[in-house]
Design an enzyme around this catalytic site. Structure first.
Site, PDB file in Angstrom:
ATOM      1  N   LYS A 231       0.824  -1.217   0.000  1.00  0.00           N
ATOM      2  CA  LYS A 231       0.000   0.000   0.000  1.00  0.00           C
ATOM      3  C   LYS A 231       0.854   1.261   0.000  1.00  0.00           C
ATOM      4  O   LYS A 231       0.476   2.268  -0.602  1.00  0.00           O
ATOM      5  CB  LYS A 231      -0.964  -0.011   1.187  1.00  0.00           C
ATOM      6  CG  LYS A 231      -1.995  -1.100   0.974  1.00  0.00           C
ATOM      7  CD  LYS A 231      -3.234  -0.942   1.797  1.00  0.00           C
ATOM      8  CE  LYS A 231      -4.257  -1.941   1.264  1.00  0.00           C
ATOM      9  NZ  LYS A 231      -5.190  -2.415   2.213  1.00  0.00           N
TER      10      LYS A 231
ATOM     11  N   LYS B 147      -5.077 -10.298  -5.331  1.00  0.00           N
ATOM     12  CA  LYS B 147      -6.259 -10.497  -4.488  1.00  0.00           C
ATOM     13  C   LYS B 147      -7.419  -9.622  -4.982  1.00  0.00           C
ATOM     14  O   LYS B 147      -7.182  -8.506  -5.449  1.00  0.00           O
ATOM     15  CB  LYS B 147      -5.878 -10.083  -3.065  1.00  0.00           C
ATOM     16  CG  LYS B 147      -6.917 -10.335  -2.013  1.00  0.00           C
ATOM     17  CD  LYS B 147      -6.510  -9.686  -0.696  1.00  0.00           C
ATOM     18  CE  LYS B 147      -6.652  -8.170  -0.767  1.00  0.00           C
ATOM     19  NZ  LYS B 147      -6.554  -7.488   0.529  1.00  0.00           N
TER      20      LYS B 147
ATOM     21  N   LYS C 160     -10.972  -4.142  -2.566  1.00  0.00           N
ATOM     22  CA  LYS C 160     -12.110  -3.245  -2.774  1.00  0.00           C
ATOM     23  C   LYS C 160     -11.830  -2.222  -3.862  1.00  0.00           C
ATOM     24  O   LYS C 160     -12.735  -1.652  -4.419  1.00  0.00           O
ATOM     25  CB  LYS C 160     -12.435  -2.498  -1.478  1.00  0.00           C
ATOM     26  CG  LYS C 160     -12.868  -3.397  -0.341  1.00  0.00           C
ATOM     27  CD  LYS C 160     -13.309  -2.590   0.863  1.00  0.00           C
ATOM     28  CE  LYS C 160     -13.375  -3.449   2.114  1.00  0.00           C
ATOM     29  NZ  LYS C 160     -12.051  -3.577   2.785  1.00  0.00           N
TER      30      LYS C 160
HETATM   31  P1  TYM Z   1     -10.628  -5.865   4.897  1.00  0.00           P
HETATM   32  O1  TYM Z   1     -11.663  -4.815   5.058  1.00  0.00           O
HETATM   33  O2  TYM Z   1      -9.623  -5.683   3.801  1.00  0.00           O
HETATM   34  O3  TYM Z   1     -11.324  -7.266   4.661  1.00  0.00           O
HETATM   35  C1  TYM Z   1     -12.339  -7.738   5.529  1.00  0.00           C
HETATM   36  C2  TYM Z   1     -12.231  -9.246   5.611  1.00  0.00           C
HETATM   37  O4  TYM Z   1     -12.367  -9.815   4.306  1.00  0.00           O
HETATM   38  C3  TYM Z   1     -11.252 -10.660   4.024  1.00  0.00           C
HETATM   39  N1  TYM Z   1     -10.932 -10.534   2.605  1.00  0.00           N
HETATM   40  C4  TYM Z   1     -10.819 -11.563   1.760  1.00  0.00           C
HETATM   41  N2  TYM Z   1     -10.944 -12.892   1.948  1.00  0.00           N
HETATM   42  C5  TYM Z   1     -10.775 -13.683   0.878  1.00  0.00           C
HETATM   43  N3  TYM Z   1     -10.478 -13.216  -0.376  1.00  0.00           N
HETATM   44  C6  TYM Z   1     -10.347 -11.894  -0.599  1.00  0.00           C
HETATM   45  N4  TYM Z   1     -10.074 -11.431  -1.815  1.00  0.00           N
HETATM   46  C7  TYM Z   1     -10.509 -11.003   0.496  1.00  0.00           C
HETATM   47  N5  TYM Z   1     -10.451  -9.651   0.625  1.00  0.00           N
HETATM   48  C8  TYM Z   1     -10.700  -9.390   1.925  1.00  0.00           C
HETATM   49  C9  TYM Z   1     -10.116 -10.117   4.881  1.00  0.00           C
HETATM   50  O5  TYM Z   1      -9.121 -11.091   5.097  1.00  0.00           O
HETATM   51  C10 TYM Z   1     -10.861  -9.721   6.133  1.00  0.00           C
HETATM   52  O6  TYM Z   1     -11.041 -10.833   6.978  1.00  0.00           O
HETATM   53  N6  TYM Z   1      -7.248  -5.066   8.486  1.00  0.00           N
HETATM   54  C11 TYM Z   1      -8.531  -5.645   8.188  1.00  0.00           C
HETATM   55  C12 TYM Z   1      -9.671  -5.099   9.012  1.00  0.00           C
HETATM   56  C13 TYM Z   1      -9.442  -5.165  10.482  1.00  0.00           C
HETATM   57  C14 TYM Z   1      -9.574  -6.310  11.289  1.00  0.00           C
HETATM   58  C15 TYM Z   1      -9.295  -5.867  12.607  1.00  0.00           C
HETATM   59  C16 TYM Z   1      -9.882  -7.639  11.018  1.00  0.00           C
HETATM   60  C17 TYM Z   1      -9.110  -4.122  11.280  1.00  0.00           C
HETATM   61  N7  TYM Z   1      -9.026  -4.528  12.570  1.00  0.00           N
HETATM   62  C18 TYM Z   1      -9.328  -6.765  13.656  1.00  0.00           C
HETATM   63  C19 TYM Z   1      -9.912  -8.533  12.101  1.00  0.00           C
HETATM   64  C20 TYM Z   1      -9.634  -8.096  13.402  1.00  0.00           C
HETATM   65  C21 TYM Z   1      -8.876  -5.378   6.745  1.00  0.00           C
HETATM   66  O7  TYM Z   1      -8.330  -4.519   6.123  1.00  0.00           O
HETATM   67  O8  TYM Z   1      -9.903  -6.137   6.272  1.00  0.00           O
END
Ligand code: TYM
Length: 331
Positions: free
Chosen positions: A112, A197, A200
């Site tokens: 990033k 991956k 979003k």
């Molecule tokens: P984020 O918002 O990018 O994604 C949310 C959840 O979706 C999963 N995910 C995926 N799983 C499979 N294939 C994909 N292409 C894919 N894209 C996203 C992510 O692994 C995630 O579980 N840092 C985290 C958010 C966060 C968080 C936390 C999560 C902040 N604090 C504490 C757990 C515990 C994030 O950016 O997720």
């Protein structure tokens, strides 16, 4: 009782990757078997260029989608991170526990930061410290398990390291959590770029299925998915990543096994049609329920208000204990 914490970041519209990698399990399994908290982690969305009005919209939309997907506020706690101060309170103590070197090693930071530099935006300091805030999200609640997709595994590892280090230095304060991942679909890839991956905000949305895409959009994106020049359907992530990705999506939707499903389809066209049908049917109820819930914003406000109240009550004693343990005077 097992405590579970997980979150989703409102930097863009939620995707099929978010759903299959995380949210669906929260709904189908986690909220039924544990004391579970699910959070729209809006502070994390401030780590990259953002527009305040869009962030407000996306935060509400993400929370609405969590309910639309089936999180039941009577069973679990749904809330917005910035409405509970304990996250940032604890993050500072954990910044005093983490080292600069370990944060610079985070893969997502490297990717990033590079993207931000390429687009001419500065790299926000919070992008570097992001995993520490994520650790605070988890540790503040004494979570045992963190259900996430593959891409978050390294961040949960860091969270474990910080918990162990803090406990060793200042006395036992934090539960050491572990990440859990789905059996299939822990990393859904972009349909146009199956080596990346499904995120979003890939440059073009053509390879991303959004949860709120209508059936035609879903079909178009799936039917145009990049496969390869071969013809037979085999499950091999190395040789045929696009086809393997479609098989994983289908397996996740239908509960099957990607390797076995490979034997069922004679052509890429037939496989794509099956994937498109499965995804359309998977998302249909979520989209419909989202429309109903979006028509009643007062309900969401109430759910989030209660959720933040409960989350704050749970987190405060542990964060207070961490303040005392590290040597700060009680207030
Ligand atoms: P984020 O918002 O990018 O994604 C949310 C959840 O979706 C999963 N995910 C995926 N799983 C499979 N294939 C994909 N292409 C894919 N894209 C996203 C992510 O692994 C995630 O579980 N840092 C985290 C958010 C966060 C968080 C936390 C999560 C902040 N604090 C504490 C757990 C515990 C994030 O950016 O997720």
């Amino acid at each position: 009782m097992t405590r579970i914490f997980s979150g989703v970041k409102p930097t863009g519209h939620l995707t099929l990757g978010n759903y299959l990698g995380a949210i669906r399990r929260w709904v189908e399994v986690d909220q039924h078997r544990a004391d579970a908290l699910f959070c729209v982690v809006d502070l994390h969305a401030l780590t990259v260029e953002h527009d305040p009005a869009r962030l407000r919209r996306l935060s509400r939309q993400a929370a609405t989608l969590l309910l639309a997907a089936g999180l039941d506020p009577e069973r679990c706690t749904v809330f917005v991170q910035s409405q509970v101060d304990e996250h940032t309170r604890l993050a500072y103590l954990l910044e005093c526990t983490a080292s600069d070197g370990e944060l610079r090693r985070m893969i997502q930071y490297k990717e990033k930061a590079e993207a931000a530099r390429r687009s001419g935006d500065g790299v926000r300091l919070s992008l570097l410290t992001y995993p520490v805030l994520m650790a605070a999200d988890i540790l503040a609640y004494g979570a045992d398990e963190v259900p996430v997709g593959d891409d978050q595994a390294q961040h949960v590892e860091l969270t474990r390291d910080l918990a162990v280090r803090f406990n060793q230095r200042y006395g036992h304060t934090f539960t050491v959590p572990k990440a859990t991942h789905p059996r299939v679909a822990a990393r859904i890839m972009d349909l146009q770029d199956p080596l990346s991956k499904m995120g979003k905000s890939h440059e073009s949305g053509a390879g991303i299925v959004y949860l709120l895409d209508d059936p035609d959009q879903v079909r178009r994106k799936v039917m145009r998915a990049v496969t390869d020049s071969g013809t037979s359907v085999v499950y091999d992530r190395e040789v045929s990543p696009g086809v393997a990705n479609l098989l994983e999506i289908l397996a996740a939707c239908s509960g099957g096994d990607p390797e076995e499903l490979a034997g069922v389809y004679e052509s890429y066209g037939a496989l794509k049609r099956a994937v498109a049908d499965a995804v359309v049917e998977l998302l249909r109820p979520v989209r419909e329920r989202h429309a109903e819930l979006a028509a009643d914003p007062g309900y969401l406000d109430e759910v989030l208000r209660k959720g933040a109240g409960r989350a704050g009550e749970l987190a405060r004693p542990r964060v207070d204990a961490a303040y005392a343990a590290i040597g700060l005077l009680p207030g």
